[in-house]
Design a protein around this motif. Sequence first.
Motif, PDB file in Angstrom:
ATOM      1  N   TRP A   1       0.827  -1.202   0.000  1.00  0.00           N
ATOM      2  CA  TRP A   1       0.000   0.000   0.000  1.00  0.00           C
ATOM      3  C   TRP A   1       0.864   1.256   0.000  1.00  0.00           C
ATOM      4  N   THR A   2       1.937   1.237   0.786  1.00  0.00           N
ATOM      5  CA  THR A   2       2.822   2.398   0.838  1.00  0.00           C
ATOM      6  C   THR A   2       3.441   2.665  -0.523  1.00  0.00           C
ATOM      7  N   LYS A   3       3.923   1.617  -1.180  1.00  0.00           N
ATOM      8  CA  LYS A   3       4.507   1.783  -2.519  1.00  0.00           C
ATOM      9  C   LYS A   3       3.483   2.365  -3.482  1.00  0.00           C
ATOM     10  N   THR A   4       2.274   1.835  -3.454  1.00  0.00           N
ATOM     11  CA  THR A   4       1.237   2.294  -4.375  1.00  0.00           C
ATOM     12  C   THR A   4       0.878   3.753  -4.128  1.00  0.00           C
ATOM     13  N   LEU A   5       0.727   4.118  -2.854  1.00  0.00           N
ATOM     14  CA  LEU A   5       0.383   5.503  -2.533  1.00  0.00           C
ATOM     15  C   LEU A   5       1.481   6.460  -2.976  1.00  0.00           C
ATOM     16  N   VAL A   6       2.737   6.086  -2.721  1.00  0.00           N
ATOM     17  CA  VAL A   6       3.857   6.943  -3.115  1.00  0.00           C
ATOM     18  C   VAL A   6       3.915   7.089  -4.629  1.00  0.00           C
ATOM     19  N   GLU A   7       3.786   5.971  -5.335  1.00  0.00           N
ATOM     20  CA  GLU A   7       3.847   6.009  -6.796  1.00  0.00           C
ATOM     21  C   GLU A   7       2.690   6.788  -7.389  1.00  0.00           C
ATOM     22  N   SER A   8       1.585   6.876  -6.669  1.00  0.00           N
ATOM     23  CA  SER A   8       0.407   7.608  -7.154  1.00  0.00           C
ATOM     24  C   SER A   8       0.425   9.070  -6.734  1.00  0.00           C
ATOM     25  N   GLY A   9       1.462   9.486  -6.027  1.00  0.00           N
ATOM     26  CA  GLY A   9       1.555  10.879  -5.598  1.00  0.00           C
ATOM     27  C   GLY A   9       0.722  11.210  -4.373  1.00  0.00           C
ATOM     28  N   VAL A  10       0.317  10.194  -3.636  1.00  0.00           N
ATOM     29  CA  VAL A  10      -0.501  10.406  -2.438  1.00  0.00           C
ATOM     30  C   VAL A  10       0.422  10.405  -1.223  1.00  0.00           C
ATOM     31  N   SER A  11       0.516  11.542  -0.543  1.00  0.00           N
ATOM     32  CA  SER A  11       1.424  11.611   0.604  1.00  0.00           C
ATOM     33  C   SER A  11       0.897  12.478   1.737  1.00  0.00           C
ATOM     34  N   SER A  12      -0.207  13.172   1.517  1.00  0.00           N
ATOM     35  CA  SER A  12      -0.704  14.073   2.562  1.00  0.00           C
ATOM     36  C   SER A  12      -1.881  13.458   3.312  1.00  0.00           C
ATOM     37  N   VAL A  13      -2.067  13.931   4.527  1.00  0.00           N
ATOM     38  CA  VAL A  13      -3.196  13.477   5.347  1.00  0.00           C
ATOM     39  C   VAL A  13      -4.511  13.814   4.659  1.00  0.00           C
ATOM     40  N   GLU A  14      -4.567  15.009   4.031  1.00  0.00           N
ATOM     41  CA  GLU A  14      -5.801  15.442   3.382  1.00  0.00           C
ATOM     42  C   GLU A  14      -6.199  14.497   2.256  1.00  0.00           C
ATOM     43  N   GLN A  15      -5.227  14.048   1.488  1.00  0.00           N
ATOM     44  CA  GLN A  15      -5.531  13.122   0.399  1.00  0.00           C
ATOM     45  C   GLN A  15      -6.060  11.792   0.936  1.00  0.00           C
TER      46      GLN A  15
ATOM     47  N   ARG B   1     -15.943   5.076   2.820  1.00  0.00           N
ATOM     48  CA  ARG B   1     -17.104   5.002   3.717  1.00  0.00           C
ATOM     49  C   ARG B   1     -18.426   5.147   2.951  1.00  0.00           C
ATOM     50  N   ALA B   2     -18.370   5.883   1.854  1.00  0.00           N
ATOM     51  CA  ALA B   2     -19.608   6.165   1.106  1.00  0.00           C
ATOM     52  C   ALA B   2     -20.042   4.997   0.226  1.00  0.00           C
ATOM     53  N   ARG B   3     -19.234   3.948   0.132  1.00  0.00           N
ATOM     54  CA  ARG B   3     -19.605   2.809  -0.713  1.00  0.00           C
ATOM     55  C   ARG B   3     -20.855   2.117  -0.171  1.00  0.00           C
ATOM     56  N   THR B   4     -21.599   1.513  -1.074  1.00  0.00           N
ATOM     57  CA  THR B   4     -22.780   0.756  -0.682  1.00  0.00           C
ATOM     58  C   THR B   4     -22.728  -0.629  -1.322  1.00  0.00           C
ATOM     59  N   GLY B   5     -23.591  -1.509  -0.863  1.00  0.00           N
ATOM     60  CA  GLY B   5     -23.645  -2.849  -1.431  1.00  0.00           C
ATOM     61  C   GLY B   5     -22.656  -3.795  -0.777  1.00  0.00           C
ATOM     62  N   ARG B   6     -22.586  -4.994  -1.324  1.00  0.00           N
ATOM     63  CA  ARG B   6     -21.770  -6.056  -0.749  1.00  0.00           C
ATOM     64  C   ARG B   6     -20.287  -5.691  -0.713  1.00  0.00           C
ATOM     65  N   GLU B   7     -19.806  -5.018  -1.754  1.00  0.00           N
ATOM     66  CA  GLU B   7     -18.382  -4.698  -1.828  1.00  0.00           C
ATOM     67  C   GLU B   7     -17.931  -3.747  -0.727  1.00  0.00           C
ATOM     68  N   ALA B   8     -18.881  -3.015  -0.144  1.00  0.00           N
ATOM     69  CA  ALA B   8     -18.522  -2.048   0.890  1.00  0.00           C
ATOM     70  C   ALA B   8     -17.904  -2.710   2.117  1.00  0.00           C
ATOM     71  N   ALA B   9     -18.153  -4.006   2.295  1.00  0.00           N
ATOM     72  CA  ALA B   9     -17.623  -4.707   3.467  1.00  0.00           C
ATOM     73  C   ALA B   9     -16.156  -5.091   3.294  1.00  0.00           C
ATOM     74  N   PHE B  10     -15.664  -5.053   2.054  1.00  0.00           N
ATOM     75  CA  PHE B  10     -14.325  -5.562   1.785  1.00  0.00           C
ATOM     76  C   PHE B  10     -13.318  -4.434   1.578  1.00  0.00           C
ATOM     77  N   VAL B  11     -12.061  -4.744   1.889  1.00  0.00           N
ATOM     78  CA  VAL B  11     -10.975  -3.780   1.718  1.00  0.00           C
ATOM     79  C   VAL B  11     -10.730  -3.562   0.224  1.00  0.00           C
ATOM     80  N   PRO B  12     -10.641  -2.310  -0.223  1.00  0.00           N
ATOM     81  CA  PRO B  12     -10.358  -2.061  -1.637  1.00  0.00           C
ATOM     82  C   PRO B  12      -8.915  -2.414  -1.966  1.00  0.00           C
ATOM     83  N   SER B  13      -8.600  -2.494  -3.239  1.00  0.00           N
ATOM     84  CA  SER B  13      -7.214  -2.716  -3.634  1.00  0.00           C
ATOM     85  C   SER B  13      -6.435  -1.429  -3.396  1.00  0.00           C
ATOM     86  N   PRO B  14      -5.117  -1.502  -3.241  1.00  0.00           N
ATOM     87  CA  PRO B  14      -4.338  -0.273  -3.030  1.00  0.00           C
ATOM     88  C   PRO B  14      -4.493   0.725  -4.167  1.00  0.00           C
ATOM     89  N   GLY B  15      -4.533   0.219  -5.420  1.00  0.00           N
ATOM     90  CA  GLY B  15      -4.668   1.115  -6.561  1.00  0.00           C
ATOM     91  C   GLY B  15      -6.013   1.828  -6.572  1.00  0.00           C
TER      92      GLY B  15
END
Length: 226
Positions: A68-82, A91-105
């Motif tokens: 996850w750290t590698k993916t976030l860094v490579e995607s330019g995500v480094s701030s708390v706000e992001q 949190r806003a997801r709905t349906g069955r998939e909302a219960a599962f962890v998303p992929s890092p990408g």
Amino acid sequence: MRPADEIARRVAEQGALPTLPENRQQVRLSQHDLDLVNRLFADLKAICPAWRREWPDAAAMAIAKQQWTKTLVESGVSSVEQVEHGKRVCRARTGREAAFVPSPGEFAGWCWPEPQELGLPPLEEAYREALRNSHPASIGHERWSHKAVYHATLACSRHSLMTLPGDTSRLKFTKHYRAVQKQLLNGVVLADPPPANQKALPRLGDPAKARSALAAMRASLGGAAQ
């Protein structure tokens, strides 16, 4: 194989995530990075009830943190706000998939708000504006819908936008437009573009002036030859 408790201890105490077999170079993290990732994983466990399917034990979670750290860094995500924006989308997801962890990408993509959410024009609209204001005929008469578009255009350089192949030009603008968005997310106040009569972007040589100077040079040389 190292015991799970040893891996967890190194993550917690040293700020060093374990290496994977395909990459023997250890990833070194600052305390800020480590705290950010640890808080993110703690929140994802609360948001996604089925998190144990992805992280059944401490060893799996430690390795996941590295990925996850590698993916976030490579995607330019480094701030708390992001990261907070990504969690809001999660949190806003709905349906069955909302219960599962998303992929890092997928999560990294959620960390980038749409330009419209920040009051900016959509990417494609901003790109067309950058091209229009980079044309030699527009220099000195630019109209900017938002100063973020101006700063992204300036970072790209007018010459690059006008001469690179379309796909390459668009990718370059996208990169700099995102960088400006990140500045805005971090609370940076962007400077206003200069007034149009000050020529906001550098202009290439004026053909009329060039012809006039060439004519004057020829006249001077002709007079010297007499």
